[in-house]
Scaffold this motif. Structure first.
Motif, PDB file in Angstrom:
ATOM      1  N   GLN A 136       0.850  -1.197   0.000  1.00 26.29           N
ATOM      2  CA  GLN A 136       0.000   0.000   0.000  1.00 26.29           C
ATOM      3  C   GLN A 136       0.884   1.245   0.000  1.00 26.29           C
ATOM      4  O   GLN A 136       1.421   1.651   1.032  1.00 26.29           O
ATOM      5  N   MET A 137       1.023   1.843  -1.159  1.00 28.05           N
ATOM      6  CA  MET A 137       1.949   2.962  -1.299  1.00 28.05           C
ATOM      7  C   MET A 137       1.486   4.193  -0.516  1.00 28.05           C
ATOM      8  O   MET A 137       2.307   4.920   0.051  1.00 28.05           O
ATOM      9  N   GLY A 138       0.174   4.411  -0.454  1.00 28.97           N
ATOM     10  CA  GLY A 138      -0.330   5.560   0.297  1.00 28.97           C
ATOM     11  C   GLY A 138      -0.014   5.447   1.781  1.00 28.97           C
ATOM     12  O   GLY A 138       0.374   6.422   2.423  1.00 28.97           O
ATOM     13  N   PHE A 139      -0.171   4.253   2.301  1.00 31.14           N
ATOM     14  CA  PHE A 139       0.152   3.985   3.706  1.00 31.14           C
ATOM     15  C   PHE A 139       1.641   4.192   3.952  1.00 31.14           C
ATOM     16  O   PHE A 139       2.055   4.820   4.927  1.00 31.14           O
ATOM     17  N   ALA A 140       2.468   3.664   3.045  1.00 31.21           N
ATOM     18  CA  ALA A 140       3.922   3.824   3.167  1.00 31.21           C
ATOM     19  C   ALA A 140       4.305   5.300   3.154  1.00 31.21           C
ATOM     20  O   ALA A 140       5.178   5.744   3.915  1.00 31.21           O
ATOM     21  N   ARG A 141       3.663   6.065   2.297  1.00 28.00           N
ATOM     22  CA  ARG A 141       3.962   7.503   2.200  1.00 28.00           C
ATOM     23  C   ARG A 141       3.603   8.219   3.507  1.00 28.00           C
ATOM     24  O   ARG A 141       4.348   9.064   4.005  1.00 28.00           O
ATOM     25  N   ASP A 142       2.448   7.867   4.080  1.00 29.75           N
ATOM     26  CA  ASP A 142       1.939   8.572   5.257  1.00 29.75           C
ATOM     27  C   ASP A 142       2.754   8.294   6.520  1.00 29.75           C
ATOM     28  O   ASP A 142       2.903   9.169   7.371  1.00 29.75           O
ATOM     29  N   ILE A 143       3.261   7.072   6.641  1.00 28.26           N
ATOM     30  CA  ILE A 143       3.730   6.612   7.937  1.00 28.26           C
ATOM     31  C   ILE A 143       5.250   6.528   8.073  1.00 28.26           C
ATOM     32  O   ILE A 143       5.791   6.500   9.164  1.00 28.26           O
ATOM     33  N   SER A 144       5.958   6.495   6.947  1.00 25.95           N
ATOM     34  CA  SER A 144       7.380   6.136   6.971  1.00 25.95           C
ATOM     35  C   SER A 144       8.297   7.339   7.169  1.00 25.95           C
ATOM     36  O   SER A 144       8.007   8.446   6.704  1.00 25.95           O
ATOM     37  N   ASP A 145       9.423   7.084   7.829  1.00 24.93           N
ATOM     38  CA  ASP A 145      10.530   8.031   7.824  1.00 24.93           C
ATOM     39  C   ASP A 145      11.380   7.827   6.573  1.00 24.93           C
ATOM     40  O   ASP A 145      11.938   8.774   6.020  1.00 24.93           O
ATOM     41  N   ARG A 146      11.466   6.552   6.145  1.00 29.66           N
ATOM     42  CA  ARG A 146      12.278   6.203   4.984  1.00 29.66           C
ATOM     43  C   ARG A 146      11.624   5.032   4.262  1.00 29.66           C
ATOM     44  O   ARG A 146      11.053   4.145   4.895  1.00 29.66           O
TER      45      ARG A 146
ATOM     46  N   PRO B 271      11.471   9.670  -8.023  1.00 26.17           N
ATOM     47  CA  PRO B 271      12.376   8.516  -8.043  1.00 26.17           C
ATOM     48  C   PRO B 271      13.482   8.701  -9.076  1.00 26.17           C
ATOM     49  O   PRO B 271      13.233   9.189 -10.183  1.00 26.17           O
ATOM     50  N   GLN B 272      14.692   8.292  -8.712  1.00 16.18           N
ATOM     51  CA  GLN B 272      15.850   8.525  -9.572  1.00 16.18           C
ATOM     52  C   GLN B 272      16.173   7.342 -10.480  1.00 16.18           C
ATOM     53  O   GLN B 272      16.721   7.521 -11.565  1.00 16.18           O
ATOM     54  N   ARG B 273      15.855   6.136 -10.032  1.00 12.29           N
ATOM     55  CA  ARG B 273      16.241   4.942 -10.769  1.00 12.29           C
ATOM     56  C   ARG B 273      15.111   4.492 -11.692  1.00 12.29           C
ATOM     57  O   ARG B 273      13.931   4.553 -11.339  1.00 12.29           O
ATOM     58  N   GLU B 274      15.495   4.033 -12.868  1.00  8.48           N
ATOM     59  CA  GLU B 274      14.498   3.635 -13.860  1.00  8.48           C
ATOM     60  C   GLU B 274      13.606   2.512 -13.341  1.00  8.48           C
ATOM     61  O   GLU B 274      12.391   2.516 -13.558  1.00  8.48           O
ATOM     62  N   ARG B 275      14.194   1.548 -12.630  1.00  6.22           N
ATOM     63  CA  ARG B 275      13.395   0.418 -12.148  1.00  6.22           C
ATOM     64  C   ARG B 275      12.386   0.875 -11.094  1.00  6.22           C
ATOM     65  O   ARG B 275      11.264   0.358 -11.032  1.00  6.22           O
ATOM     66  N   THR B 276      12.759   1.838 -10.264  1.00  5.67           N
ATOM     67  CA  THR B 276      11.822   2.400  -9.283  1.00  5.67           C
ATOM     68  C   THR B 276      10.678   3.105  -9.998  1.00  5.67           C
ATOM     69  O   THR B 276       9.501   2.948  -9.634  1.00  5.67           O
ATOM     70  N   GLN B 277      10.998   3.870 -11.015  1.00  2.00           N
ATOM     71  CA  GLN B 277       9.978   4.577 -11.778  1.00  2.00           C
ATOM     72  C   GLN B 277       8.995   3.603 -12.417  1.00  2.00           C
ATOM     73  O   GLN B 277       7.778   3.817 -12.390  1.00  2.00           O
ATOM     74  N   GLN B 278       9.526   2.520 -12.978  1.00  2.00           N
ATOM     75  CA  GLN B 278       8.660   1.521 -13.610  1.00  2.00           C
ATOM     76  C   GLN B 278       7.725   0.878 -12.597  1.00  2.00           C
ATOM     77  O   GLN B 278       6.530   0.701 -12.858  1.00  2.00           O
ATOM     78  N   PHE B 279       8.259   0.530 -11.432  1.00  2.00           N
ATOM     79  CA  PHE B 279       7.447  -0.117 -10.397  1.00  2.00           C
ATOM     80  C   PHE B 279       6.336   0.813  -9.915  1.00  2.00           C
ATOM     81  O   PHE B 279       5.167   0.418  -9.835  1.00  2.00           O
ATOM     82  N   LEU B 280       6.684   2.050  -9.584  1.00  2.24           N
ATOM     83  CA  LEU B 280       5.693   2.980  -9.070  1.00  2.24           C
ATOM     84  C   LEU B 280       4.643   3.301 -10.130  1.00  2.24           C
ATOM     85  O   LEU B 280       3.458   3.468  -9.814  1.00  2.24           O
ATOM     86  N   SER B 281       5.046   3.378 -11.389  1.00  3.68           N
ATOM     87  CA  SER B 281       4.101   3.614 -12.471  1.00  3.68           C
ATOM     88  C   SER B 281       3.135   2.448 -12.611  1.00  3.68           C
ATOM     89  O   SER B 281       1.918   2.647 -12.791  1.00  3.68           O
ATOM     90  N   ALA B 282       3.644   1.223 -12.489  1.00  2.00           N
ATOM     91  CA  ALA B 282       2.788   0.038 -12.603  1.00  2.00           C
ATOM     92  C   ALA B 282       1.808  -0.034 -11.430  1.00  2.00           C
ATOM     93  O   ALA B 282       0.627  -0.384 -11.613  1.00  2.00           O
ATOM     94  N   VAL B 283       2.268   0.295 -10.218  1.00  2.00           N
ATOM     95  CA  VAL B 283       1.400   0.276  -9.044  1.00  2.00           C
ATOM     96  C   VAL B 283       0.302   1.323  -9.182  1.00  2.00           C
ATOM     97  O   VAL B 283      -0.867   1.063  -8.882  1.00  2.00           O
ATOM     98  N   LYS B 284       0.683   2.497  -9.673  1.00  2.00           N
ATOM     99  CA  LYS B 284      -0.294   3.564  -9.855  1.00  2.00           C
ATOM    100  C   LYS B 284      -1.353   3.188 -10.877  1.00  2.00           C
ATOM    101  O   LYS B 284      -2.548   3.427 -10.711  1.00  2.00           O
ATOM    102  N   SER B 285      -0.919   2.523 -11.945  1.00  2.00           N
ATOM    103  CA  SER B 285      -1.853   2.086 -12.996  1.00  2.00           C
ATOM    104  C   SER B 285      -2.818   1.036 -12.457  1.00  2.00           C
ATOM    105  O   SER B 285      -4.000   1.023 -12.792  1.00  2.00           O
ATOM    106  N   ALA B 286      -2.308   0.149 -11.591  1.00  2.00           N
ATOM    107  CA  ALA B 286      -3.146  -0.912 -11.019  1.00  2.00           C
ATOM    108  C   ALA B 286      -4.214  -0.332 -10.101  1.00  2.00           C
ATOM    109  O   ALA B 286      -5.304  -0.892  -9.971  1.00  2.00           O
ATOM    110  N   ASP B 287      -3.864   0.775  -9.414  1.00  2.00           N
ATOM    111  CA  ASP B 287      -4.841   1.414  -8.520  1.00  2.00           C
ATOM    112  C   ASP B 287      -5.945   2.106  -9.307  1.00  2.00           C
ATOM    113  O   ASP B 287      -7.034   2.302  -8.834  1.00  2.00           O
TER     114      ASP B 287
END
Length: 271
Positions: free
Chosen positions: A223-233, A255-271
């Motif tokens: 859950q990316m929204g939860f991770a964003r809200d609660i995490s220090d890192r 995000p700086q790394r291509e693989r991170t960008q791809q993952f976050l884009s895929a998660v966002k699309s799934a939501d």
């Protein structure tokens, strides 16, 4: 054979992390699940691990819970080795009795609660303090009642798990872990088995833990929204390594790394 003389018997100094993974590798046959992982988690820090299936993120938790043995490296908790012990001035793989003596500093909540079905919420919470910590029953009950009140379930202490909702069962599981007074709390996809309408119950309890208690926490979540809200890192894992890490704002928004960008884009699309 790994040269263990490179690893200190204990971590010393003013800034000793609560958790340190030092060159930790884990393999299953030819499959490398964790590849020379180096990760420090500071006292009271909330670190969230994200990444695709098979990236090694849950293995990190299993290593810390000593549910799996590592192949190389050392894990330290509060400055002391967890996976190893000192013998003749060097570290050797820890014996089962040594692991039992040190793993009490770590609590874990699993995806599927793992409550004892024949015990009430209160009985689930006092079982380990009595039998592992050798606490007297009166003190264990007082501590359990405090923890159940903290997670908002004081009125459910005499209910068996079958009489509780999924969100309530997960909150009992959190209370049970807290009854052991851990220094480090591990959370493994604690909301993924829950119905959407009760996820908020559990996330609110975890937010309260982060805000009010001096706990070091390591969480795996999808859950990316939860991770964003609660995490220090936030650490993004890929192929057994940390591909990228940073504050939630930095990692999710830039995000700086291509693989991170791809993952976050895929998660966002799934939501």
């Amino acid at each position: 054979m790994e040269d263990m003389s490179q690893y200190p018997l204990e971590l010393n100094g003013d800034d000793v992390p609560m958790v340190r993974f030092m060159n930790v590798s884990k393999r299953y046959g030819d499959l490398t699940v964790l590849d020379a992982l180096n990760l420090d988690i500071q006292q009271s820090e909330m670190v969230t691990v994200i990444g695709p299936s098979g990236s090694g993120k849950t293995t990190v938790l299993r290593m810390l819970m000593t549910l799996e043995k590592i192949n190389e490296g050392v894990i330290y908790v509060d400055g002391k080795p967890l996976t190893h012990m000192e013998k003749n001035g060097v570290l050797v793989p820890a014996s089962d009795s040594y692991i039992r003596s040190v793993k009490g500093d770590i609590g874990m909540c699993f995806q599927h609660f793992n409550l004892f079905p024949h015990m009430t919420a209160l009985q689930n919470c006092i079982e380990a303090p009595i039998h592992v910590l050798k606490m007297n029953k009166k003190e264990a009950i007082e501590r359990a009642e405090d923890m159940l009140e903290m997670v908002g379930l004081a009125d459910k202490k005499d209910q068996h798990p079958i009489r509780l909702s999924g969100g309530q069962q997960q909150r009992v599981a959190i209370a049970r872990a807290l009854c052991m007074r851990p220094k480090v709390m591990l959370l493994d996809e604690v909301t993924s088995a829950l119905d959407p309408e009760v996820i908020g119950e559990v996330t609110n309890v975890i937010k309260k833990l982060v805000a009010e208690h001096n706990l070091t926490m390591l969480m795996v979540t999808h859950q990316m929204g939860f991770a964003r809200d609660i995490s220090d890192r936030v650490c993004f894992f890929f192929d057994g390594k940390i591909e990228e890490q940073g504050t939630p704002t930095a990692l999710f928004d830039n995000p700086q790394r291509e693989r991170t960008q791809q993952f976050l884009s895929a998660v966002k699309s799934a939501d």
